[in-house]
Design a protein around this motif. Structure first.
Motif, PDB file in Angstrom:
ATOM      1  N   GLU A   1       0.835  -1.202   0.000  1.00 44.31           N
ATOM      2  CA  GLU A   1       0.000   0.000   0.000  1.00 44.31           C
ATOM      3  C   GLU A   1       0.873   1.256   0.000  1.00 44.31           C
ATOM      4  O   GLU A   1       0.634   2.200  -0.776  1.00 44.31           O
ATOM      5  CB  GLU A   1      -0.915  -0.003   1.219  1.00 44.31           C
ATOM      6  N   ALA A   2       1.916   1.263   0.836  1.00 41.73           N
ATOM      7  CA  ALA A   2       2.795   2.429   0.921  1.00 41.73           C
ATOM      8  C   ALA A   2       3.536   2.666  -0.386  1.00 41.73           C
ATOM      9  O   ALA A   2       3.670   3.809  -0.845  1.00 41.73           O
ATOM     10  CB  ALA A   2       3.791   2.248   2.064  1.00 41.73           C
TER      11      ALA A   2
ATOM     12  N   ALA B   1       2.619   1.764  -3.411  1.00 40.55           N
ATOM     13  CA  ALA B   1       1.663   2.215  -4.436  1.00 40.55           C
ATOM     14  C   ALA B   1       1.405   3.708  -4.303  1.00 40.55           C
ATOM     15  O   ALA B   1       1.396   4.448  -5.300  1.00 40.55           O
ATOM     16  CB  ALA B   1       0.359   1.433  -4.317  1.00 40.55           C
ATOM     17  N   LYS B   2       1.229   4.170  -3.081  1.00 40.15           N
ATOM     18  CA  LYS B   2       1.000   5.595  -2.849  1.00 40.15           C
ATOM     19  C   LYS B   2       2.238   6.415  -3.203  1.00 40.15           C
ATOM     20  O   LYS B   2       2.137   7.507  -3.780  1.00 40.15           O
ATOM     21  CB  LYS B   2       0.598   5.839  -1.397  1.00 40.15           C
ATOM     22  N   ALA B   3       3.414   5.867  -2.882  1.00 36.35           N
ATOM     23  CA  ALA B   3       4.661   6.561  -3.187  1.00 36.35           C
ATOM     24  C   ALA B   3       4.867   6.714  -4.686  1.00 36.35           C
ATOM     25  O   ALA B   3       5.516   7.667  -5.140  1.00 36.35           O
ATOM     26  CB  ALA B   3       5.838   5.814  -2.564  1.00 36.35           C
ATOM     27  N   LYS B   4       4.310   5.793  -5.465  1.00 34.79           N
ATOM     28  CA  LYS B   4       4.419   5.872  -6.924  1.00 34.79           C
ATOM     29  C   LYS B   4       3.355   6.779  -7.536  1.00 34.79           C
ATOM     30  O   LYS B   4       3.263   6.894  -8.754  1.00 34.79           O
ATOM     31  CB  LYS B   4       4.324   4.463  -7.533  1.00 34.79           C
TER      32      LYS B   4
ATOM     33  N   HIS C   1      -0.054   6.528  -7.077  1.00 36.41           N
ATOM     34  CA  HIS C   1      -1.375   5.937  -7.300  1.00 36.41           C
ATOM     35  C   HIS C   1      -2.371   6.404  -6.232  1.00 36.41           C
ATOM     36  O   HIS C   1      -2.039   6.467  -5.047  1.00 36.41           O
ATOM     37  CB  HIS C   1      -1.302   4.403  -7.235  1.00 36.41           C
ATOM     38  N   GLU C   2      -3.571   6.711  -6.677  1.00 38.58           N
ATOM     39  CA  GLU C   2      -4.689   6.832  -5.746  1.00 38.58           C
ATOM     40  C   GLU C   2      -5.229   5.427  -5.592  1.00 38.58           C
ATOM     41  O   GLU C   2      -5.528   4.759  -6.587  1.00 38.58           O
ATOM     42  CB  GLU C   2      -5.759   7.760  -6.312  1.00 38.58           C
ATOM     43  N   VAL C   3      -5.330   4.940  -4.361  1.00 41.59           N
ATOM     44  CA  VAL C   3      -5.608   3.515  -4.182  1.00 41.59           C
ATOM     45  C   VAL C   3      -6.947   3.246  -3.507  1.00 41.59           C
ATOM     46  O   VAL C   3      -7.479   4.083  -2.771  1.00 41.59           O
ATOM     47  CB  VAL C   3      -4.490   2.834  -3.368  1.00 41.59           C
ATOM     48  N   LYS C   4      -7.463   2.058  -3.798  1.00 39.65           N
ATOM     49  CA  LYS C   4      -8.564   1.478  -3.058  1.00 39.65           C
ATOM     50  C   LYS C   4      -8.018   0.207  -2.413  1.00 39.65           C
ATOM     51  O   LYS C   4      -7.394  -0.616  -3.082  1.00 39.65           O
ATOM     52  CB  LYS C   4      -9.742   1.143  -3.972  1.00 39.65           C
TER      53      LYS C   4
ATOM     54  N   VAL D   1      -4.733  -4.247  -2.994  1.00 45.73           N
ATOM     55  CA  VAL D   1      -4.507  -2.837  -3.303  1.00 45.73           C
ATOM     56  C   VAL D   1      -4.790  -2.612  -4.790  1.00 45.73           C
ATOM     57  O   VAL D   1      -4.171  -3.253  -5.651  1.00 45.73           O
ATOM     58  CB  VAL D   1      -3.060  -2.418  -2.978  1.00 45.73           C
TER      59      VAL D   1
ATOM     60  N   ASP E   1      -5.627   0.316  -8.087  1.00 48.14           N
ATOM     61  CA  ASP E   1      -5.604   1.690  -8.565  1.00 48.14           C
ATOM     62  C   ASP E   1      -7.049   2.187  -8.637  1.00 48.14           C
ATOM     63  O   ASP E   1      -7.894   1.574  -9.298  1.00 48.14           O
ATOM     64  CB  ASP E   1      -4.936   1.765  -9.941  1.00 48.14           C
TER      65      ASP E   1
END
Length: 467
Positions: free
Chosen positions: A365-366, A368-371, A373-376, A401, A403
């Motif tokens: 999750e971390a 993905a956010k660092a890249k 992405h807005e995540v669900k 996780v 996008d």
């Protein structure tokens, strides 16, 4: 006299090497493998397979200890540790012999010796330091693997301070044990020995155990390990190991600078691995080495024409299945197979076979956010699954996780019973570039643990059904 001229030679008979050789033979290339020790490499002989045999024994013991929960009375259970080790070695031997059979079946010539590059298209093979053969091939694939890393002042001695090899074949269960490093290797040994009764302390320099895993999954695993009686010291380094007659005193230093000493029977060093780049003839070639690993391109080609490298030799992730797939990619590209795709690292699953098991694929999750992405994010606990409760395994979590804009599955992370078997479902989904829509529409069988995978996807979109 064996033939010495081949289309392709593989140096190293571990998972990457022997799979590369088999695929090469399947594609019609005249193929040879040079292996200095055991076919199957570290994985089959001293890694993946024998450790899983050990862990299976500890799982059986754990089940027996809780037999009363399942309606059985079992008295007087004792541990035959020599038999546990013997079974593990037999499993390893069986599979190593199986690899030799595969070489014969695929008409692959095996040279039992040490291989080293000896100029353009040449490979010198020695046995016990004496010349055995000089082979020639247009293509040479280096698959020499890696070995345990040691740190200055923390070198293993094979008696009191162990690497994974000594940890697999001890004569007795140590009463107390210090495990340095909490990656997959360290945690698996910690889990094995703790289950069999050792007092286990795990030291990790980073701020959490299993640091490559999703933070939430690491926290759940750490809670379970602590409940089992493991002592976890994170943000801590081992600054000294002082050996006694039959014990070791470790000096530990935490991130605040505070030090303490701990005396244990044995120490296991699990602080990573380094590639076997020495004595394979790289010095006289254009092959580049960075941080003890060979540099390759996306198709496993080195800077030296006709020389390739795969597996642990080329760096992380240090996984047998990654090495196998690299071997196939490398050989198919050499053979001119159409549609060969480079390795997608985010599609490689990772598994840790401790109790509880941990498995993952893709981005945390971390990450993905660092890249950007807005995540669900979806979560589903084992306690909400009927099969998990029936198995007596109600602790764990499945986390997905996505996008938020495209529905792309970015990562999946699990902790709990049998998750190392479940993760392949998400791995297939990622490889097929599946979105949440296809996963939601997939029918999962009931009652199974796999239903939690479906529920986790539903949860990411506010549609979970059973919790």
């Amino acid at each position: 006299m064996a033939d010495t001229n081949f289309d392709l030679i593989v140096v190293g008979g571990g998972p990457g090497g022997y799979v590369a050789a088999i695929r090469s033979a399947q594609l019609g290339l005249k193929t040879a493998v040079v292996e200095r020790e055991h076919l199957g490499g570290i994985c089959l002989n001293w890694g993946c397979i024998p450790t899983k045999a050990l862990l299976r024994s500890s799982e059986v013991y754990q089940i027996i200890k809780h037999a009363g929960d399942f309606g059985f009375k079992v008295d007087g259970v004792s541990i035959d540790f020599a038999k546990i080790i013997e079974r593990s070695r037999k499993v390893a031997s069986q599979l190593s012999n199986g690899v030799r059979h595969l070489m014969k079946k695929n008409k692959i010539e095996v040279f039992d010796g040490h291989g080293a590059l000896a100029g353009c298209g040449k490979l010198k093979v020695t046995k016990d330091g004496k010349p055995l053969a000089e082979l020639t091939a247009k293509h040479i694939v280096l698959a020499t693997g890696a070995r345990a890393r040691s740190l200055p002042g923390l070198e293993p001695d094979g008696k009191l301070i162990w690497t994974y090899k000594e940890a697999m074949v001890p004569k007795a269960i140590p009463k107390s044990l210090l495990v340095v490093g909490s990656g997959a290797i360290g945690i698996e040994f910690a889990s094995f020995y703790r289950t069999l009764g050792s007092e286990v302390t795990v030291v990790e320099v980073l701020d959490r155990v299993l640091p490559v895993e999703d933070e939430e999954i690491s926290a759940i695993a750490a809670k379970a390990f602590t409940k089992q009686g493991m002592k976890l010291k994170v943000g801590t380094t081992v600054t000294e190991l002082k050996k006694g007659a039959d014990n070791v005193t470790a000096t530990l230093k935490d991130k605040t600078g505070k030090t303490e000493t701990l005396t244990v029977d044995r120490v296991i060093l699990a602080v990573g691995i380094v590639g076997n780049v020495e004595n394979v003839g790289l010095e006289g070639s254009k092959v580049k080495v960075e941080k003890a690993h060979v540099v390759i391109d996306e198709y496993c080609r080195t800077a030296e024409p006709g020389v390739y490298a795969i597996g642990d030799l080329v760096g992380p992730p240090w996984l047998a299945h990654k090495a196998m797939h690299e071997g196939v990619i490398c050989v198919e590209k050499i053979a001119g197979v159409k549609g060969v795709h480079p390795m997608q690292v985010t599609n490689i699953p990772g598994c840790t076979y401790c109790t509880p098991q941990v498995a993952s694929v893709g981005l945390t999750e971390a990450a993905a956010k660092a890249k950007g992405h807005e995540v669900k994010v979806g979560r589903f606990p084992f306690i909400g699954n009927g099969k998990a409760i029936a198995l007596g395994e109600p602790e764990g979590l499945v986390k997905t996780v996505f996008d938020a804009k495209t529905g792309e599955l970015l990562g999946a992370h699990m902790v709990g019973a049998e998750v190392t078997e479940l993760i392949q479902g998400y791995t297939v989904a990622k490889t097929l570039e599946t979105t949440e829509a296809e996963l939601m529409q997939t029918v999962f069988p009931h009652p199974t643990l796999s239903e939690m995978m479906h529920e986790s996807v539903l949860a990411a979109y506010g549609r979970t059904l059973h919790i």
